[in-house]
Design a protein around this motif. Structure first.
Motif, PDB file in Angstrom:
ATOM      1  N   VAL A  32       0.859  -1.182   0.000  1.00 20.51           N
ATOM      2  CA  VAL A  32       0.000   0.000   0.000  1.00 20.51           C
ATOM      3  C   VAL A  32       0.896   1.233   0.000  1.00 20.51           C
ATOM      4  CG1 VAL A  32      -1.762   1.267   1.268  1.00 20.51           C
ATOM      5  CG2 VAL A  32      -1.833  -1.238   1.191  1.00 20.51           C
ATOM      6  N   PHE A  33       0.780   2.035  -1.057  1.00 15.43           N
ATOM      7  CA  PHE A  33       1.579   3.259  -1.155  1.00 15.43           C
ATOM      8  C   PHE A  33       0.748   4.304  -1.882  1.00 15.43           C
ATOM      9  CE2 PHE A  33       2.772   2.100  -5.542  1.00 15.43           C
ATOM     10  CZ  PHE A  33       2.664   0.714  -5.502  1.00 15.43           C
ATOM     11  N   ARG A  34       1.246   5.514  -1.883  1.00 18.84           N
ATOM     12  CA  ARG A  34       0.460   6.624  -2.421  1.00 18.84           C
ATOM     13  C   ARG A  34       0.228   6.441  -3.924  1.00 18.84           C
ATOM     14  NH1 ARG A  34      -1.287  11.797  -1.435  1.00 18.84           N
ATOM     15  NH2 ARG A  34      -0.967  13.248  -3.176  1.00 18.84           N
ATOM     16  N   ASN A  35      -1.043   6.601  -4.307  1.00 19.73           N
ATOM     17  CA  ASN A  35      -1.443   6.468  -5.717  1.00 19.73           C
ATOM     18  C   ASN A  35      -1.126   5.089  -6.289  1.00 19.73           C
ATOM     19  OD1 ASN A  35      -2.697   8.989  -6.252  1.00 19.73           O
ATOM     20  ND2 ASN A  35      -0.663   9.946  -6.177  1.00 19.73           N
ATOM     21  N   ASN A  36      -1.300   4.094  -5.429  1.00 20.82           N
ATOM     22  CA  ASN A  36      -1.004   2.725  -5.849  1.00 20.82           C
ATOM     23  C   ASN A  36      -2.131   2.107  -6.664  1.00 20.82           C
ATOM     24  OD1 ASN A  36      -2.732   2.783  -3.656  1.00 20.82           O
ATOM     25  ND2 ASN A  36      -2.086   0.803  -2.870  1.00 20.82           N
ATOM     26  N   ASP A  37      -3.040   2.957  -7.157  1.00 21.43           N
ATOM     27  CA  ASP A  37      -4.196   2.427  -7.882  1.00 21.43           C
ATOM     28  C   ASP A  37      -4.179   2.790  -9.351  1.00 21.43           C
ATOM     29  OD1 ASP A  37      -4.541   5.172  -7.304  1.00 21.43           O
ATOM     30  OD2 ASP A  37      -6.696   4.975  -7.709  1.00 21.43           O
ATOM     31  N   LYS A  38      -3.154   3.501  -9.802  1.00 22.45           N
ATOM     32  CA  LYS A  38      -3.213   4.030 -11.181  1.00 22.45           C
ATOM     33  C   LYS A  38      -3.025   2.920 -12.203  1.00 22.45           C
ATOM     34  CE  LYS A  38      -2.367   8.558  -9.913  1.00 22.45           C
ATOM     35  NZ  LYS A  38      -2.066   9.911 -10.259  1.00 22.45           N
ATOM     36  N   PRO A  39      -3.592   3.095 -13.388  1.00 26.01           N
ATOM     37  CA  PRO A  39      -3.381   2.087 -14.436  1.00 26.01           C
ATOM     38  C   PRO A  39      -1.887   1.942 -14.695  1.00 26.01           C
ATOM     39  CG  PRO A  39      -5.118   3.609 -15.062  1.00 26.01           C
ATOM     40  CD  PRO A  39      -4.488   4.171 -13.823  1.00 26.01           C
ATOM     41  N   GLY A  40      -1.401   0.745 -14.605  1.00 23.23           N
ATOM     42  CA  GLY A  40       0.038   0.509 -14.721  1.00 23.23           C
ATOM     43  C   GLY A  40       0.611   0.009 -13.413  1.00 23.23           C
ATOM     44  N   VAL A  41      -0.168   0.110 -12.329  1.00 22.06           N
ATOM     45  CA  VAL A  41       0.245  -0.499 -11.063  1.00 22.06           C
ATOM     46  C   VAL A  41      -0.382  -1.878 -11.017  1.00 22.06           C
ATOM     47  CG1 VAL A  41       0.240  -0.351  -8.552  1.00 22.06           C
ATOM     48  CG2 VAL A  41       0.369   1.738  -9.927  1.00 22.06           C
ATOM     49  N   MET A  42       0.437  -2.866 -10.729  1.00 22.02           N
ATOM     50  CA  MET A  42      -0.006  -4.243 -10.875  1.00 22.02           C
ATOM     51  C   MET A  42       0.665  -5.090  -9.812  1.00 22.02           C
ATOM     52  SD  MET A  42       0.520  -6.433 -14.391  1.00 22.02           S
ATOM     53  CE  MET A  42      -0.515  -5.456 -15.460  1.00 22.02           C
ATOM     54  N   LEU A  43       0.058  -6.225  -9.528  1.00 23.22           N
ATOM     55  CA  LEU A  43       0.726  -7.175  -8.641  1.00 23.22           C
ATOM     56  C   LEU A  43       1.930  -7.769  -9.360  1.00 23.22           C
ATOM     57  CD1 LEU A  43      -2.416  -8.930  -7.158  1.00 23.22           C
ATOM     58  CD2 LEU A  43      -0.733  -7.590  -5.869  1.00 23.22           C
ATOM     59  N   ALA A  44       3.019  -7.975  -8.624  1.00 24.72           N
ATOM     60  CA  ALA A  44       4.249  -8.445  -9.263  1.00 24.72           C
ATOM     61  C   ALA A  44       4.055  -9.816  -9.885  1.00 24.72           C
ATOM     62  CB  ALA A  44       5.382  -8.473  -8.238  1.00 24.72           C
ATOM     63  N   GLY A  45       3.390 -10.702  -9.159  1.00 21.84           N
ATOM     64  CA  GLY A  45       3.161 -12.048  -9.678  1.00 21.84           C
ATOM     65  C   GLY A  45       2.299 -12.033 -10.925  1.00 21.84           C
ATOM     66  N   ALA A  46       1.390 -11.055 -10.990  1.00 24.36           N
ATOM     67  CA  ALA A  46       0.532 -10.948 -12.165  1.00 24.36           C
ATOM     68  C   ALA A  46       1.356 -10.530 -13.379  1.00 24.36           C
ATOM     69  CB  ALA A  46      -0.585  -9.948 -11.902  1.00 24.36           C
ATOM     70  N   ALA A  47       2.196  -9.515 -13.184  1.00 20.57           N
ATOM     71  CA  ALA A  47       3.035  -9.055 -14.291  1.00 20.57           C
ATOM     72  C   ALA A  47       3.903 -10.197 -14.799  1.00 20.57           C
ATOM     73  CB  ALA A  47       3.905  -7.895 -13.828  1.00 20.57           C
ATOM     74  N   GLN A  48       4.406 -10.978 -13.857  1.00 20.89           N
ATOM     75  CA  GLN A  48       5.237 -12.130 -14.195  1.00 20.89           C
ATOM     76  C   GLN A  48       4.425 -13.150 -14.995  1.00 20.89           C
ATOM     77  OE1 GLN A  48       6.402 -14.131 -10.652  1.00 20.89           O
ATOM     78  NE2 GLN A  48       7.877 -15.482 -11.672  1.00 20.89           N
ATOM     79  N   ALA A  49       3.196 -13.402 -14.568  1.00 21.05           N
ATOM     80  CA  ALA A  49       2.348 -14.379 -15.252  1.00 21.05           C
ATOM     81  C   ALA A  49       1.987 -13.894 -16.650  1.00 21.05           C
ATOM     82  CB  ALA A  49       1.095 -14.650 -14.434  1.00 21.05           C
ATOM     83  N   TYR A  50       1.730 -12.593 -16.802  1.00 22.51           N
ATOM     84  CA  TYR A  50       1.423 -12.089 -18.148  1.00 22.51           C
ATOM     85  C   TYR A  50       2.598 -12.342 -19.071  1.00 22.51           C
ATOM     86  CZ  TYR A  50      -2.952 -10.120 -16.563  1.00 22.51           C
ATOM     87  OH  TYR A  50      -4.214  -9.994 -16.072  1.00 22.51           O
ATOM     88  N   SER A  51       3.825 -12.154 -18.558  1.00 23.03           N
ATOM     89  CA  SER A  51       5.004 -12.371 -19.394  1.00 23.03           C
ATOM     90  C   SER A  51       5.143 -13.845 -19.759  1.00 23.03           C
ATOM     91  CB  SER A  51       6.270 -11.932 -18.658  1.00 23.03           C
ATOM     92  OG  SER A  51       6.108 -10.639 -18.150  1.00 23.03           O
ATOM     93  N   ASN A  52       4.997 -14.700 -18.758  1.00 23.12           N
ATOM     94  CA  ASN A  52       5.268 -16.117 -18.981  1.00 23.12           C
ATOM     95  C   ASN A  52       4.122 -16.848 -19.664  1.00 23.12           C
ATOM     96  OD1 ASN A  52       7.927 -16.711 -17.842  1.00 23.12           O
ATOM     97  ND2 ASN A  52       7.027 -15.973 -15.922  1.00 23.12           N
ATOM     98  N   ARG A  53       2.925 -16.676 -19.116  1.00 27.41           N
ATOM     99  CA  ARG A  53       1.811 -17.493 -19.619  1.00 27.41           C
ATOM    100  C   ARG A  53       1.272 -16.957 -20.927  1.00 27.41           C
ATOM    101  NH1 ARG A  53      -2.146 -17.207 -15.505  1.00 27.41           N
ATOM    102  NH2 ARG A  53      -0.975 -18.696 -14.247  1.00 27.41           N
ATOM    103  N   TYR A  54       1.248 -15.635 -21.071  1.00 30.54           N
ATOM    104  CA  TYR A  54       0.592 -15.047 -22.236  1.00 30.54           C
ATOM    105  C   TYR A  54       1.563 -14.348 -23.194  1.00 30.54           C
ATOM    106  CZ  TYR A  54      -3.320 -15.742 -19.038  1.00 30.54           C
ATOM    107  OH  TYR A  54      -4.225 -16.286 -18.173  1.00 30.54           O
TER     108      TYR A  54
END
Lengths: 415, 1006
Positions: B299-321
């Motif tokens: 939880v950090f300031r402005n942690n909701d903007k488009p482009g903020v993502m869970l790390a594991g999700a970003a990793q999964a997008y790279s690997n799985r998709y």
């Protein structure tokens, strides 16, 4: 601090860091004039009216968990006063009138939304009963009218009034002053207002025993020690029979799980409250956009706040018969509360065999709508040691004398 | 068609041979089979997906699965539209149409975003404090609030799809098809157990398909494929993909929702009865929960903007998709090791320039070296202090944390990037475990709730039980699978096979950080988002605690945290940890809110299944039903039965038809389908004794061959049901009940027999469906029957009223009972249901010369009212005693029966109770509405009421209106006048005896 747009603006300038607690978090005192057992809406309202209207200041509300955590926070928030029997009509109407001013009385927006309540009829028997109820309610001076299927369709365009469905909609009664309110806010508003009048609201304090002497009640044993009390009022809904046992008598109530559920939030589509006793479903849409849906009770007795899945399935079938366009919406959450039901489906607001011990229970599936009225007359009963005219009929003796106030037809669900 | 700019050149589990076209907010885009809508949008560089619930802040894709709080879209259109679909779970199909929700006019320019500007005025619970003046205006304010709230839109028409349900039983039910679930299923199956394994993704493997994990020195997916092949070969294993467990109820009963059609293009869906979703209701002897874990955001300031993502999700997008989740530079913000793994994959697979911001400062040199090898810059002991950019991330500010993580030291540095990933650790997905009644404990070191004490026969394995390390998870799962099978009786020692080999890596403990500090000036953390969907911030949590909403349930209800469609999967633990921190209390004591079903939102249609439309409740019809249909009968619903209400001829109105039918019965003969009346066969040594206790009148002396009318009461002395019971033999009776009460009466009899009088030998069998009954009634009933039943002596002396005989009617075996509900001479002819229509038609044919007229329930009601007979449920309502309806003579003074004691209670014994009377209006054409109330005289409201009209008709036989009513002390008021106030007018009426015709009952006896 008084709540208003001005105080909101003022606090906004201070980043909302100066808002005081809505209620204190006091330690229990050794003794009180009145101890209310149960920090639900009814208990908090009772404490508020004791302090506000009867000048009794040494009042404590004991809550085993968190205030408003029982049926107050689990119901489908429907408010109406369209009851058949005179005694109930007057009691619920008293409550509705208190509701109509409650936000300003408590200085807490309880979001009473008088969007109209429709009770549907699906067969000739329903229609006859509806007509009987509407005639009686009107003569009791309460607003009520009958709608034809076309009028229903005009008011609720998404309802299926086709004659070809399994149980077609043949008519409805409408109480325009009926509606919904924010259930948590009712508990919180009463708590804040009662606290401001000096009432101690003590959470996480479970009553484990009721001490009695020759003169009647003396106090209550709790998980936080013994608390002496001149008078004790018990308002614990589903667990009323448990507390009665502590006091040494039995109540004619049965505890059942009553389930409810909400959908995911969607944009406004359903602006009234629709109830159908015959197919067992009632539905409104909250200000947040969720459809709030209730069903029938589970048949077995239980204190567990969960019900059987079968009831949810049946309720969905009924809902989709009435509102086919809801089929692709999604259930977000379902839960249950424990309701205490009397043989006549009417409440008990009464003195008891133990002197200065009072019980308020048996609201079954419909207690939320009665919250302020129930608290108001119960406070009167406790303060004066005699019932208010509005709750005189709702005494414990009626089950031995037979003067029941039969409201099976008025309940939202079959008991 | 646009190119997929963010698609990696290789890798992923997508099928590049199968491009799929779809549209988002009107733009035509392309993805590949195997994509989710979220991965396809990312591949096309679409970042802005929707607007948040309260502040309408721009939001993008935050997660990659079921936990997604932000990326909710309106899927499809019209009647088959679906609001609030999680883009991360929507499988891409050809022609998919999706739109942003909760924004107007568009997601890019949303008027509602004014709320974001005003957010300083709109903290948690602001609406409880305002909108109270002027009082009348709340409904106006509310209209605006309602419009602003809600997310997607409901479909516009009835659902074109169908849904299915299935029951299943198994030995071991495994929830989750990740590494642990597969291993547990395999172990249980090898032991011989019947296994069902349900996994919510389209393909098994769980997180293994989103990482580069190595098992047995090869990509983990190879191990997944081998294990799945093994399972699919096993004869007693049912593997369900796209199947999410919704609820875990008592006695190991679980509901699963299988998505069968949601991933298909509409052309493949609208086919022949294609099922969209199927609800499985599974009862398992043992359950293995392998539900994994959900990554927890920092939880950090402005942690909701488009482009903020869970790390594991970003990793999964790279690997799985094979999708690069940002354009070039990424900042990964973590407090635990999994953020490192994500950072490395973003650098290696997605080819991004990665800065790793780790709140931990004590990191080993080999590990630091590892990062350098992947070209990743490490900022140890740092935190993100702010995120910049409007509709997408442009930069982040970072600074070094002080030792207590309560502030910053050193200067703030800005890093350009358009992807910010965060990892705050992994929360075990304990939802189902908690639903099942299991108790959780809080692991202080790792900051997670883990299963502690089970209440049902179950195991938790892998990440769901807090075992986050893969090797340990697999071992735990194998042991659980074996133990679950053994608990079901499968104790053979099967070779469990070698455990897969998994590389161990160095671990650094997590450093818990529930929110970054606010920094200099101590600004309220009103942009530090905890619950992204409902816009709940750290400041809101602190406000709630300050205002006394100290219980975690109060926090939830006051701030709405965790109440969104994601039910707080990414927010709940952070919220309650922050609450504990604010209150300076123990997280374990704060506890969690109650986990309620369903785990993910579940389609209403699937919960209803096939029980909609005609199947919503069984329709009961009699063997003569088709005849009624052919003759144009108008039906009414009586309970589940369809009963003919009247038989209109040509253009006849209801009134004309009913008048004609009523006259025919009194003047000639009518025929009624009486099949629907409840019929209960009662046999046994104590049958007569039993009836004696159930009915208010005497039964023991009733002779064989006779029948008697009986009333039964509930314990409180109120009339419950009535009907005629025939004595068929010494120990044999046939009871008739009212149509809609038949099932209740049978249950009532059984309850008393089983729970109160087990010593009585008596048995009950419902015969309602087995017998068809035609009732002929009227002065010509006897000659008509005589024509068809020449062998039976119908002379009233030989076959008196309230007797029954057996014989043949039109060559059909029949039992004939002289019972009359119309007040006319009547014969109820019953026959086995199969002969019902033949009997009916024989009567109709023979009846022509007598003017036989079929009549429906409406005429029946009028006829019985003329005679003053009650209908239970119409003249009675659960508050009426036998004495109230004038049947005191039916109440035995000598014997005991159910309800007897209650009849002597003070209130029940009152003389002035409401009693059954007749009511005649002054005008013979005025038909009072049924249900109208009765008063002594008109007056101001509220008007004291003395009774109500229970039945009211126009009687063609009496050529005037008649009504039955219940009136206070009515029996002593015959001849008095009362008023019936109707809307706008009052009608006066005369109280009479309830019998309007033949009070002695001589016609029925004749």
């Amino acid at each position: 601090m008084r709540y208003s747009i001005l105080s909101l603006l003022g606090n906004a300038l201070r980043s909302h860091r100066r808002w005081p607690a809505a209620w204190r978090n006091p330690q229990p005192k050794e003794a009180y004039d009145v101890v209310i057992v149960g920090g639900g809406g009814h208990g908090l309202a009772t404490a508020y009216y004791l302090a506000a209207e009867h000048g009794i200041k040494r009042v404590a509300v004991l809550e085993k968990g968190w205030i408003g955590g029982g049926n107050t926070g689990r119901n489908t928030t429907i408010i109406r006063s369209n009851y058949l029997q005179d005694q109930s009509a007057h009691l619920y109407e008293h409550s509705l009138r208190l509701y109509e001013n409650l936000s300003s009385t408590l200085n807490f927006n309880i979001m009473l939304s008088q969007r109209g309540v429709l009770n549907l009829a699906h067969n000739e028997h329903d229609l006859r009963e509806l007509s009987r109820r509407v005639h009686a309610i009107r003569l009791n001076g309460i607003d009520s009218q009958i709608l034809t299927p076309d009028q229903i369709k005009a008011m609720v365009p998404i309802i299926n009034t086709s004659p070809d469905v399994r149980y077609p909609v043949l008519g409805a009664s409408l109480q325009r002053r009926g509606g919904v309110a924010r259930h948590d806010a009712v508990a919180w508003g009463f708590a804040r207002a009662a606290d401001a009048l000096g009432v101690d609201i003590i959470q996480n304090c479970e009553v484990t025993g009721i001490r009695r002497g020759d003169e009647g009640v003396e106090g209550v044993e709790t998980t936080r020690g013994y608390i002496q009390a001149n008078k004790v009022g018990v308002v614990v809904a589903g667990h009323a029979s448990v507390l009665a046992q502590m006091a040494g008598f039995r109540l004619p109530v049965e505890s059942h799980a009553l389930q409810a559920l909400v959908s995911e939030p969607i944009k406004p589509i359903h602006d009234t409250v629709v109830m159908s006793n015959a197919v067992h479903v009632y539905v409104s849409q909250s200000d947040k956009g969720e459809l709030v849906i209730g069903a029938g009770i589970d048949g077995y007795n239980s204190y567990a706040q969960r019900g059987s899945f079968r009831v949810i399935e049946e309720q969905m079938g009924a809902l989709l018969e009435l509102f086919p366009i809801f089929s692709r919406l999604k259930m977000l959450r379902h839960w249950a509360g424990i309701v205490d039901i009397c043989p006549d489906a009417s409440p008990i607001i009464s003195k008891t065999p133990v002197r200065h011990l009072y019980f308020n229970c048996g609201w079954g599936t419909g207690g939320f709508k009665a919250t302020p009225g129930s608290g108001h007359v119960f406070a009167h009963t406790i303060a004066r040691d005699e019932p208010h005219p509005l709750n005189a009929a709702f005494n414990l003796d009626r089950f031995t004398g037979g003067a029941l106030v039969d409201e099976h037809g008025a309940a939202a669900v079959a008991h | 068609m646009s190119e997929q700019r963010f698609r990696l050149a290789q890798g992923g589990r997508i099928d590049r041979e199968r491009p799929l076209r779809f549209t988002f907010n009107g733009a035509e885009l392309t993805g590949y089979a195997g994509d989710t809508l979220a991965s396809a949008l990312l591949a096309n560089g679409v970042r802005l997906i929707g607007r948040s619930f309260k502040y309408h802040r721009p939001r993008g894709i935050f997660a990659e699965g079921v936990e997604e709080p932000n990326a909710l879209v309106q899927l499809g259109q019209g009647a088959s539209g679906e609001p609030n679909a999680r883009a991360t779970q929507v499988e891409l199909y050809e022609g998919l149409v999706a739109q942003s929700q909760n924004c107007w006019p568009s997601v890019d320019f949303d008027i509602g975003a004014i709320n974001n500007r005003l957010s300083f005025l709109l903290p948690a619970g602001f609406y409880y404090k305002t909108f109270m003046w002027p009082k009348k205006w709340w409904m106006k304010y509310e209209r605006f609030i309602r419009r602003a709230a809600g997310l997607g839109r409901a479909p516009t028409g009835p659902d074109p799809d169908i849904y299915d349900k299935r029951f299943a039983h198994c030995d071991v039910l495994v929830i989750g098809g990740g590494a642990a679930g597969l291993m547990a299923a395999q172990a249980a199956a090898k032991a011989g157990a019947r296994v069902i394994i349900a996994d919510d993704r389209p393909e098994p493997g769980g997180r293994l398909t989103g990482t580069r994990t190595i098992i047995d020195e090869a990509p983990a997916t190879e191990w997944v494929d081998r294990t799945v092949a093994d399972l699919d070969d096993a004869p007693e294993v049912l593997r369900l993909q796209r199947t999410t467990a919704l609820g875990y109820y008592d006695h190991n009963f679980l509901t699963l929702l299988e998505r069968l059609g949601d991933h298909l293009p509409s052309s493949a869906r609208s086919g022949d009865r294609q099922i969209r979703q199927r609800l499985w209701k599974v009862r398992a002897k043992q359950v293995v929960l392998a539900t994994g874990a959900h990554e927890r955001p920092l939880v950090f300031r402005n942690n909701d903007k488009p482009g903020v993502m869970l790390a594991g999700a970003a990793q999964a997008y790279s690997n799985r998709y094979a999708v690069r989740p940002g354009s070039g530079a990424a900042v990964v913000f973590t407090n635990n090791d999994s953020g490192w793994e994500s950072a490395i994959d973003l650098a290696d697979i997605a080819g991004m320039r990665v800065t790793l911001v780790d709140v931990r400062s004590e990191l080993s040199n080999p590990r630091r070296t590892l990062l350098r090898r992947h070209g990743i810059e490490l900022l140890a002991g740092h935190a993100i202090t702010d995120v910049h950019g409007n509709k997408s991330v442009k930069k982040v500010s970072v600074a070094a944390l002080d030792d207590a993580a309560s502030g910053y030291s050193g200067r703030h540095r800005k890093i350009s990037c358009d992807l910010v990933c965060s990892s705050g650790g992994w929360n075990p997905a304990v939802h189902l475990f908690s639903q099942s009644g299991g108790k959780l404990s809080f692991d202080d070191q790792r900051g997670i709730f883990i299963p502690f004490e089970s209440k049902q026969p179950q195991f938790c394995v892998g990440a769901c039980s807090g075992t986050l390390e893969l090797g340990a998870a697999i071992l735990e799962a194998r042991e659980a699978g074996k133990a679950a099978a053994a608990a079901c009786g499968f104790k053979k020692r099967a070779s469990a096979g070698a455990l897969p080999e998994i590389e161990q890596s160095e671990q650094t403990p997590i450093r818990l950080l529930w929110s970054t500090p606010s920094g200099s000036g101590g600004r309220a953390r009103s942009k530090h988002f905890v619950d992204l969907q409902n816009d709940v911030t750290v400041a809101d949590v602190e406000l709630a605690a300050r205002e006394g909403y100290r219980s975690v349930e109060h926090l939830k209800r006051y701030t709405t945290t965790g109440m969104g469609t994601d039910q707080g999967k990414t927010s709940n633990v952070n919220a309650l940890a922050l609450l504990s921190q604010t209150l300076d209390s123990d997280i374990a004591l704060t506890g969690t809110t109650t986990f309620r079903p369903p785990f993910v939102p579940a389609t209403f249609g699937a919960l209803a299944g096939r029980e909609v439309g005609a199947l919503s409740d069984p329709i009961r019809t009699t063997p003569m039903h088709e005849w009624h249909v052919e003759k144009g009968a108008v039906f009414e619903d009586v309970g589940q039965w369809k009963r003919p209400r009247y038989y209109p001829l040509a253009d006849e109105s209801m009134k004309d038809a009913v008048d004609r039918e009523c006259l025919a019965v009194r003047e000639a003969v009518g025929i009624l389908d009486a099949t629907t009346l409840g019929k209960i066969d009662i046999q046994g040594r104590d049958a007569a004794e039993f009836l004696e206790r159930i009915y208010t009148n005497n039964w023991k002396k009733l002779g064989i061959g006779r029948g008697r009318y009986g009333l039964m009461c509930t314990e409180d002395g109120m009339v419950f049901d009535d009907g005629v019971t025939l004595r068929l033999g010494e120990r044999h009776f046939l009871m008739h009940t009212t149509t809609s009460n038949a099932a209740r009466v049978l249950a009532w009899l059984e309850e008393w027999r089983q729970t109160e009088w087990p010593d009585l030998e008596v048995y009950f069998t419902s015969l309602t469906e087995q017998l068809a009954t035609a009732s002929i009634s009227g002065p010509l009933a006897r000659p008509l029957l005589a024509d068809l039943a020449p062998d039976i002596d119908l002379d009233p002396k030989a076959f008196p009223f309230m007797h029954w005989r057996e014989g043949k009617v039109a060559e059909i075996p029949a039992r004939i009972a002289r019972i009359s509900f119309t007040g006319e001479s009547s014969f109820e002819i019953s026959t086995p249901a199969g002969f019902g229509r033949s009997l009916w038609e024989a009567l109709i044919q023979q009846g022509r010369k007598y003017g036989l007229t079929p009549y429906g329930t409406e005429a029946m009601h009028v006829l019985r009212a003329e005679r003053g007979f009650i209908i239970v449920g119409q003249e009675t309502d659960g508050t009426v005693t036998p004495i109230d309806i004038g049947m005191a003579s039916m109440v035995s003074k000598t014997k005991d029966f159910i309800g007897k004691r209650s009849l002597s209670r003070t209130d029940t014994a009152r003389e002035d109770r409401k009693q059954l009377v007749g009511l005649l209006t002054q005008s013979p054409t005025e038909v009072l509405p049924e249900g109208a109330q009765i008063v002594d005289r008109e007056g101001p409201l509220p008007m004291p009421m003395i009774g109500h009209v229970s039945s009211s008709y126009y009687s063609a036989n009496l050529k005037r209106s008649i009504a039955l009513a219940l009136v206070r002390a009515g029996r002593s008021r015959h001849g008095e006048s009362v008023v019936v106030p109707l809307e706008g007018r009052n009608v006066s009426a005369l109280i009479t005896a309830p019998e309007f015709l033949d009070p002695e009952g001589s016609r029925a006896r004749s």
